[in-house]
Design an enzyme around this catalytic site. Sequence first.
Site, PDB file in Angstrom:
ATOM      1  N   ARG A   1      38.959  34.221  21.401  1.00 48.28           N
ATOM      2  CA  ARG A   1      39.198  33.804  22.901  1.00 48.28           C
ATOM      3  C   ARG A   1      38.323  32.302  22.973  1.00 48.28           C
ATOM      4  O   ARG A   1      38.761  31.293  23.215  1.00 48.28           O
ATOM      5  CB  ARG A   1      38.471  34.396  23.941  1.00 48.28           C
ATOM      6  CG  ARG A   1      39.046  35.985  24.167  1.00 48.28           C
ATOM      7  CD  ARG A   1      40.485  35.854  24.948  1.00 48.28           C
ATOM      8  NE  ARG A   1      41.535  35.640  24.038  1.00 48.28           N
ATOM      9  CZ  ARG A   1      41.921  36.395  23.061  1.00 48.28           C
ATOM     10  NH1 ARG A   1      41.571  37.598  22.785  1.00 48.28           N
ATOM     11  NH2 ARG A   1      42.964  36.037  22.395  1.00 48.28           N
TER      12      ARG A   1
ATOM     13  N   GLN B   1      32.351  31.901  38.137  1.00 49.15           N
ATOM     14  CA  GLN B   1      32.260  33.277  37.213  1.00 49.15           C
ATOM     15  C   GLN B   1      33.020  33.055  35.847  1.00 49.15           C
ATOM     16  O   GLN B   1      33.074  34.088  35.203  1.00 49.15           O
ATOM     17  CB  GLN B   1      33.001  34.159  38.401  1.00 49.15           C
ATOM     18  CG  GLN B   1      32.464  34.668  39.656  1.00 49.15           C
ATOM     19  CD  GLN B   1      33.294  35.434  40.329  1.00 49.15           C
ATOM     20  OE1 GLN B   1      33.385  36.643  40.287  1.00 49.15           O
ATOM     21  NE2 GLN B   1      34.030  34.570  41.370  1.00 49.15           N
ATOM     22  N   ASN B   2      33.397  32.031  35.728  1.00 46.68           N
ATOM     23  CA  ASN B   2      34.485  31.827  34.498  1.00 46.68           C
ATOM     24  C   ASN B   2      33.381  31.501  33.289  1.00 46.68           C
ATOM     25  O   ASN B   2      32.299  30.849  33.417  1.00 46.68           O
ATOM     26  CB  ASN B   2      35.265  30.513  34.599  1.00 46.68           C
ATOM     27  CG  ASN B   2      36.294  30.756  36.021  1.00 46.68           C
ATOM     28  OD1 ASN B   2      36.346  31.905  36.271  1.00 46.68           O
ATOM     29  ND2 ASN B   2      36.910  29.870  36.520  1.00 46.68           N
TER      30      ASN B   2
ATOM     31  N   ASP C   1      34.830  29.874  30.460  1.00 47.38           N
ATOM     32  CA  ASP C   1      35.533  28.935  29.615  1.00 47.38           C
ATOM     33  C   ASP C   1      34.941  27.595  29.545  1.00 47.38           C
ATOM     34  O   ASP C   1      35.304  26.679  28.904  1.00 47.38           O
ATOM     35  CB  ASP C   1      36.885  28.948  30.231  1.00 47.38           C
ATOM     36  CG  ASP C   1      36.937  28.476  31.666  1.00 47.38           C
ATOM     37  OD1 ASP C   1      36.229  27.838  32.128  1.00 47.38           O
ATOM     38  OD2 ASP C   1      38.190  28.946  32.192  1.00 47.38           O
TER      39      ASP C   1
ATOM     40  N   HIS D   1      28.480  34.397  35.037  1.00 46.93           N
ATOM     41  CA  HIS D   1      28.893  35.528  34.082  1.00 46.93           C
ATOM     42  C   HIS D   1      28.735  35.101  32.536  1.00 46.93           C
ATOM     43  O   HIS D   1      29.420  35.851  31.638  1.00 46.93           O
ATOM     44  CB  HIS D   1      30.251  35.878  34.342  1.00 46.93           C
ATOM     45  CG  HIS D   1      30.368  36.687  35.624  1.00 46.93           C
ATOM     46  ND1 HIS D   1      31.898  36.905  36.238  1.00 46.93           N
ATOM     47  CD2 HIS D   1      29.668  37.255  36.383  1.00 46.93           C
ATOM     48  CE1 HIS D   1      31.324  37.547  37.461  1.00 46.93           C
ATOM     49  NE2 HIS D   1      30.129  37.672  37.621  1.00 46.93           N
TER      50      HIS D   1
ATOM     51  N   CYS E   1      17.738  42.313  21.116  1.00 44.28           N
ATOM     52  CA  CYS E   1      16.178  41.630  21.954  1.00 44.28           C
ATOM     53  C   CYS E   1      16.623  40.490  22.516  1.00 44.28           C
ATOM     54  O   CYS E   1      15.797  39.978  23.232  1.00 44.28           O
ATOM     55  CB  CYS E   1      15.376  41.173  20.456  1.00 44.28           C
ATOM     56  SG  CYS E   1      16.069  39.741  19.614  1.00 44.28           S
TER      57      CYS E   1
ATOM     58  N   CYS F   1      21.084  39.510  14.001  1.00 46.39           N
ATOM     59  CA  CYS F   1      20.185  38.633  14.851  1.00 46.39           C
ATOM     60  C   CYS F   1      19.542  38.462  13.715  1.00 46.39           C
ATOM     61  O   CYS F   1      18.389  39.200  13.068  1.00 46.39           O
ATOM     62  CB  CYS F   1      19.597  39.523  15.993  1.00 46.39           C
ATOM     63  SG  CYS F   1      18.196  38.967  16.677  1.00 46.39           S
TER      64      CYS F   1
ATOM     65  N   GLY G   1      39.956  30.380  43.768  1.00 47.36           N
ATOM     66  CA  GLY G   1      40.488  31.276  42.499  1.00 47.36           C
ATOM     67  C   GLY G   1      39.856  32.296  42.344  1.00 47.36           C
ATOM     68  O   GLY G   1      39.654  32.765  41.085  1.00 47.36           O
ATOM     69  N   THR G   2      39.252  33.043  43.296  1.00 48.87           N
ATOM     70  CA  THR G   2      38.599  34.427  42.916  1.00 48.87           C
ATOM     71  C   THR G   2      39.284  35.401  43.742  1.00 48.87           C
ATOM     72  O   THR G   2      39.231  35.428  45.197  1.00 48.87           O
ATOM     73  CB  THR G   2      37.003  34.264  43.173  1.00 48.87           C
ATOM     74  OG1 THR G   2      36.475  35.991  42.620  1.00 48.87           O
ATOM     75  CG2 THR G   2      36.732  33.749  44.391  1.00 48.87           C
TER      76      THR G   2
HETATM   77  N1  APR Z   1      44.661  28.624  41.907  1.00 47.61           N
HETATM   78  C1  APR Z   1      43.947  29.436  42.779  1.00 47.61           C
HETATM   79  N2  APR Z   1      43.859  30.790  42.816  1.00 47.61           N
HETATM   80  C2  APR Z   1      44.643  31.294  41.958  1.00 47.61           C
HETATM   81  C3  APR Z   1      45.655  30.516  40.872  1.00 47.61           C
HETATM   82  C4  APR Z   1      45.615  29.142  40.986  1.00 47.61           C
HETATM   83  N3  APR Z   1      46.410  28.442  40.491  1.00 47.61           N
HETATM   84  N4  APR Z   1      46.430  31.611  40.158  1.00 47.61           N
HETATM   85  C5  APR Z   1      45.677  32.700  40.663  1.00 47.61           C
HETATM   86  N5  APR Z   1      44.835  32.683  41.616  1.00 47.61           N
HETATM   87  C6  APR Z   1      43.920  33.753  41.993  1.00 47.61           C
HETATM   88  C7  APR Z   1      44.598  35.224  42.056  1.00 47.61           C
HETATM   89  O1  APR Z   1      45.160  35.131  43.516  1.00 47.61           O
HETATM   90  C8  APR Z   1      43.088  35.797  42.481  1.00 47.61           C
HETATM   91  O2  APR Z   1      42.708  35.930  43.572  1.00 47.61           O
HETATM   92  O3  APR Z   1      42.670  34.029  41.131  1.00 47.61           O
HETATM   93  C9  APR Z   1      42.324  35.114  41.288  1.00 47.61           C
HETATM   94  C10 APR Z   1      41.947  35.838  40.194  1.00 47.61           C
HETATM   95  O4  APR Z   1      41.368  37.042  40.196  1.00 47.61           O
HETATM   96  P1  APR Z   1      40.863  37.694  39.206  1.00 47.61           P
HETATM   97  O5  APR Z   1      41.714  37.829  37.841  1.00 47.61           O
HETATM   98  O6  APR Z   1      40.253  39.093  39.669  1.00 47.61           O
HETATM   99  O7  APR Z   1      39.397  36.768  38.700  1.00 47.61           O
HETATM  100  P2  APR Z   1      38.048  36.697  39.114  1.00 47.61           P
HETATM  101  O8  APR Z   1      38.176  36.868  40.607  1.00 47.61           O
HETATM  102  O9  APR Z   1      37.670  35.558  38.815  1.00 47.61           O
HETATM  103  O10 APR Z   1      37.436  37.860  38.457  1.00 47.61           O
HETATM  104  C11 APR Z   1      36.045  38.084  38.666  1.00 47.61           C
HETATM  105  O11 APR Z   1      35.700  39.704  37.344  1.00 47.61           O
HETATM  106  O12 APR Z   1      36.749  40.639  35.302  1.00 47.61           O
HETATM  107  C12 APR Z   1      35.427  40.252  36.185  1.00 47.61           C
HETATM  108  O13 APR Z   1      33.769  39.198  35.022  1.00 47.61           O
HETATM  109  C13 APR Z   1      34.918  39.047  35.498  1.00 47.61           C
HETATM  110  O14 APR Z   1      34.412  36.893  36.123  1.00 47.61           O
HETATM  111  C14 APR Z   1      35.410  37.855  36.260  1.00 47.61           C
HETATM  112  C15 APR Z   1      35.485  38.634  37.598  1.00 47.61           C
HETATM  113 ZN    ZN Z   2      17.437  40.615  18.136  1.00 46.59          ZN
END
Ligand code: APR
Ligand code: ZN
Length: 245
Positions: free
Chosen positions: A69, A100-101, A103, A118, A129, A147, A187-188
Amino acid sequence: MARAFAPELLERLRAAKHVAVLTGAGVSAESGVPTFQGGFWGKYSPEEMATAAGFRKNPSLVWNWYGERRRELANVHPNPGHYALAQLEQRGVRCTVITQNIDGLHQKAGSTRVIELHGSLLRAKCFSCEAAAPAGWEQATQSPPPCAVCGSWLRPEVVWYGENLPPKAWDEALDASCECDLFFSIGTASQVYPAASLPQEALRAGVPVAEINPDYTPLTAAMTYVLRGPSGQVLPELLAATWPK
Ligand code: APR
Ligand code: ZN
């Protein structure tokens, strides 16, 4: 036809001194990074790839998977949504990006105040440790490498399920959420806590909150503003409407 935004939202953004933004995987979707619900784990499950138990069971598989990744990120670029958030700073708005990303795309786009709730694919630490991996760890051939401090395994510095968020990042995120003039949740899916509590804390502190997402989330109904659509389109349009040429 241009998207219509609530005039009140545009005025608030124009007047804002501090904007806080919570971002999730959706913000990077238009850069080609699959969302967590949209295929990020591939043929694996979050239990295998994103828990301490999964790592203990198969450390080499997990280490190599995160390595893939991380290497993929070399060819992944910010999209217009990331750039629009970075441009807010050039408009003189203090913009705290709480992501939360893992990347690193907000930083690549030029945002200077990024809180990684995250962790990051670009860092590693000790599984035991927690010492930070020394420079050059990416070139190690062992999988996982040892480590340098205690001899245990290195692991990716990402927050796995069941683990606490980095305390400093969390405190700063909470402060920014309650102190800002305007909050965006972008986008969450708003399903993973405690991150999903930040827009709710902002609302409680009297801060207006706008959600940008093509879909509904469990928090949509509580939002002050709902902007339905992909962030790579909505954010540049929002900036253009707020500061017309
Ligand atoms: N623009 C905006 N939002 C979008 C787009 C886009 N182009 N494409 C998809 N989405 C939205 C989806 O509708 C959804 O609501 O992004 C969201 C993605 O949801 P998840 O995949 O659940 O991601 P996220 O909410 O960031 O996850 C949170 O969960 O798996 C754990 O630790 C991990 O940080 C992550 C956390
Ligand atoms: Zn260590």
